[in-house]
Design a protein around this motif. Structure first.
Motif, mmCIF file in Angstrom:
data_model
loop_
_atom_site.group_PDB
_atom_site.id
_atom_site.type_symbol
_atom_site.label_atom_id
_atom_site.label_comp_id
_atom_site.label_asym_id
_atom_site.label_seq_id
_atom_site.Cartn_x
_atom_site.Cartn_y
_atom_site.Cartn_z
ATOM 1 N N MET A 1 0.852 -1.178 0.000
ATOM 2 C CA MET A 1 0.000 0.000 0.000
ATOM 3 C C MET A 1 0.890 1.230 0.000
ATOM 4 S SD MET A 1 -3.296 -0.872 2.290
ATOM 5 C CE MET A 1 -3.863 0.728 1.903
ATOM 6 N N LYS A 2 0.631 2.129 -0.909
ATOM 7 C CA LYS A 2 1.394 3.367 -0.972
ATOM 8 C C LYS A 2 0.770 4.388 -0.039
ATOM 9 C CE LYS A 2 3.067 2.798 -5.619
ATOM 10 N NZ LYS A 2 3.170 3.365 -6.959
ATOM 11 N N ASN A 3 1.611 5.159 0.564
ATOM 12 C CA ASN A 3 1.139 6.222 1.431
ATOM 13 C C ASN A 3 0.955 7.477 0.582
ATOM 14 O OD1 ASN A 3 0.552 8.003 3.409
ATOM 15 N ND2 ASN A 3 2.450 7.770 4.538
ATOM 16 N N TYR A 4 -0.279 7.884 0.365
ATOM 17 C CA TYR A 4 -0.572 9.035 -0.477
ATOM 18 C C TYR A 4 -0.646 10.336 0.316
ATOM 19 C CZ TYR A 4 -1.503 5.792 -4.215
ATOM 20 O OH TYR A 4 -1.374 4.830 -5.168
ATOM 21 N N TYR A 5 -0.456 10.267 1.605
ATOM 22 C CA TYR A 5 -0.514 11.469 2.436
ATOM 23 C C TYR A 5 0.765 12.269 2.250
ATOM 24 C CZ TYR A 5 -0.547 14.528 6.453
ATOM 25 O OH TYR A 5 -0.508 15.630 7.248
ATOM 26 N N THR A 6 0.638 13.534 1.997
ATOM 27 C CA THR A 6 1.787 14.430 1.948
ATOM 28 C C THR A 6 1.537 15.560 2.930
ATOM 29 O OG1 THR A 6 0.808 15.716 0.166
ATOM 30 C CG2 THR A 6 2.290 13.922 -0.475
ATOM 31 N N GLU A 7 2.597 16.110 3.409
ATOM 32 C CA GLU A 7 2.483 17.226 4.342
ATOM 33 C C GLU A 7 1.858 18.419 3.627
ATOM 34 O OE1 GLU A 7 3.295 17.629 7.623
ATOM 35 O OE2 GLU A 7 3.606 15.468 7.661
ATOM 36 N N PRO A 8 0.925 19.110 4.266
ATOM 37 C CA PRO A 8 0.339 20.292 3.639
ATOM 38 C C PRO A 8 1.376 21.409 3.562
ATOM 39 C CG PRO A 8 -0.502 20.012 5.860
ATOM 40 C CD PRO A 8 0.338 18.803 5.550
ATOM 41 N N GLU A 9 1.297 22.189 2.518
ATOM 42 C CA GLU A 9 2.222 23.308 2.356
ATOM 43 C C GLU A 9 1.890 24.387 3.381
ATOM 44 O OE1 GLU A 9 3.565 26.591 -0.954
ATOM 45 O OE2 GLU A 9 2.333 24.900 -1.535
ATOM 46 N N GLN A 10 2.911 24.909 4.010
ATOM 47 C CA GLN A 10 2.715 25.946 5.017
ATOM 48 C C GLN A 10 2.400 27.259 4.313
ATOM 49 O OE1 GLN A 10 5.948 26.101 7.737
ATOM 50 N NE2 GLN A 10 4.786 27.179 9.268
ATOM 51 N N LEU A 11 1.335 27.925 4.710
ATOM 52 C CA LEU A 11 0.898 29.150 4.050
ATOM 53 C C LEU A 11 1.485 30.406 4.670
ATOM 54 C CD1 LEU A 11 -2.865 28.268 3.556
ATOM 55 C CD2 LEU A 11 -0.991 28.036 1.924
ATOM 56 N N ALA A 12 1.739 30.366 5.979
ATOM 57 C CA ALA A 12 2.247 31.552 6.664
ATOM 58 C C ALA A 12 3.198 31.136 7.772
ATOM 59 C CB ALA A 12 1.097 32.365 7.244
ATOM 60 N N VAL A 13 4.143 32.022 8.066
ATOM 61 C CA VAL A 13 5.121 31.774 9.128
ATOM 62 C C VAL A 13 5.229 33.023 9.999
ATOM 63 C CG1 VAL A 13 6.492 30.100 7.812
ATOM 64 C CG2 VAL A 13 7.044 32.513 7.651
ATOM 65 N N THR A 14 5.776 32.855 11.169
ATOM 66 C CA THR A 14 5.995 33.992 12.063
ATOM 67 C C THR A 14 7.128 34.854 11.526
ATOM 68 O OG1 THR A 14 7.564 32.781 13.420
ATOM 69 C CG2 THR A 14 5.234 32.663 14.076
ATOM 70 N N VAL A 15 7.242 36.058 12.048
ATOM 71 C CA VAL A 15 8.290 36.981 11.608
ATOM 72 C C VAL A 15 9.687 36.391 11.821
ATOM 73 C CG1 VAL A 15 9.336 39.239 12.043
ATOM 74 C CG2 VAL A 15 6.863 39.035 11.802
ATOM 75 N N PRO A 16 9.991 35.786 12.979
ATOM 76 C CA PRO A 16 11.327 35.191 13.126
ATOM 77 C C PRO A 16 11.590 34.064 12.122
ATOM 78 C CG PRO A 16 10.308 35.445 15.275
ATOM 79 C CD PRO A 16 9.255 35.759 14.259
ATOM 80 N N ASP A 17 10.571 33.256 11.826
ATOM 81 C CA ASP A 17 10.738 32.192 10.837
ATOM 82 C C ASP A 17 10.939 32.774 9.443
ATOM 83 O OD1 ASP A 17 10.541 30.191 12.729
ATOM 84 O OD2 ASP A 17 8.392 29.891 12.416
ATOM 85 N N ALA A 18 10.227 33.848 9.133
ATOM 86 C CA ALA A 18 10.390 34.507 7.833
ATOM 87 C C ALA A 18 11.807 35.059 7.697
ATOM 88 C CB ALA A 18 9.372 35.630 7.677
ATOM 89 N N ALA A 19 12.317 35.669 8.764
ATOM 90 C CA ALA A 19 13.683 36.187 8.733
ATOM 91 C C ALA A 19 14.677 35.060 8.493
ATOM 92 C CB ALA A 19 13.996 36.922 10.038
#
Length: 63
Positions: free
Chosen positions: A3-21
């Motif tokens: 059985m193949k695992n078809y689940y993929t991580e969802p793309e992150q739409l937004a990040v915090t300011v420190p993560d963006a930096a």
């Protein structure tokens, strides 16, 4: 039968300011806040934190 695992991580739409930096290779969060204030990055305040749109970061970096 395997059985193949078809689940993929969802793309992150937004990040915090420190993560963006961090994504942009910056050491100072104030630069990200200034870019948001000038309209060069899209984001919004949610509660007490600011979230930056990941797509706008990629567009700003030319990716």
């Amino acid at each position: 039968m395997s059985m193949k695992n078809y689940y993929t991580e969802p793309e992150q739409l937004a990040v915090t300011v420190p993560d963006a930096a961090h994504m942009m290779g910056l050491k100072d969060n104030r630069i990200v806040r200034r870019l948001m204030r000038n309209g060069e990055l899209k984001g919004r305040k949610v509660g007490r934190i600011y979230l930056v749109n990941v797509r706008s970061i990629r567009e700003y970096l030319g990716e």
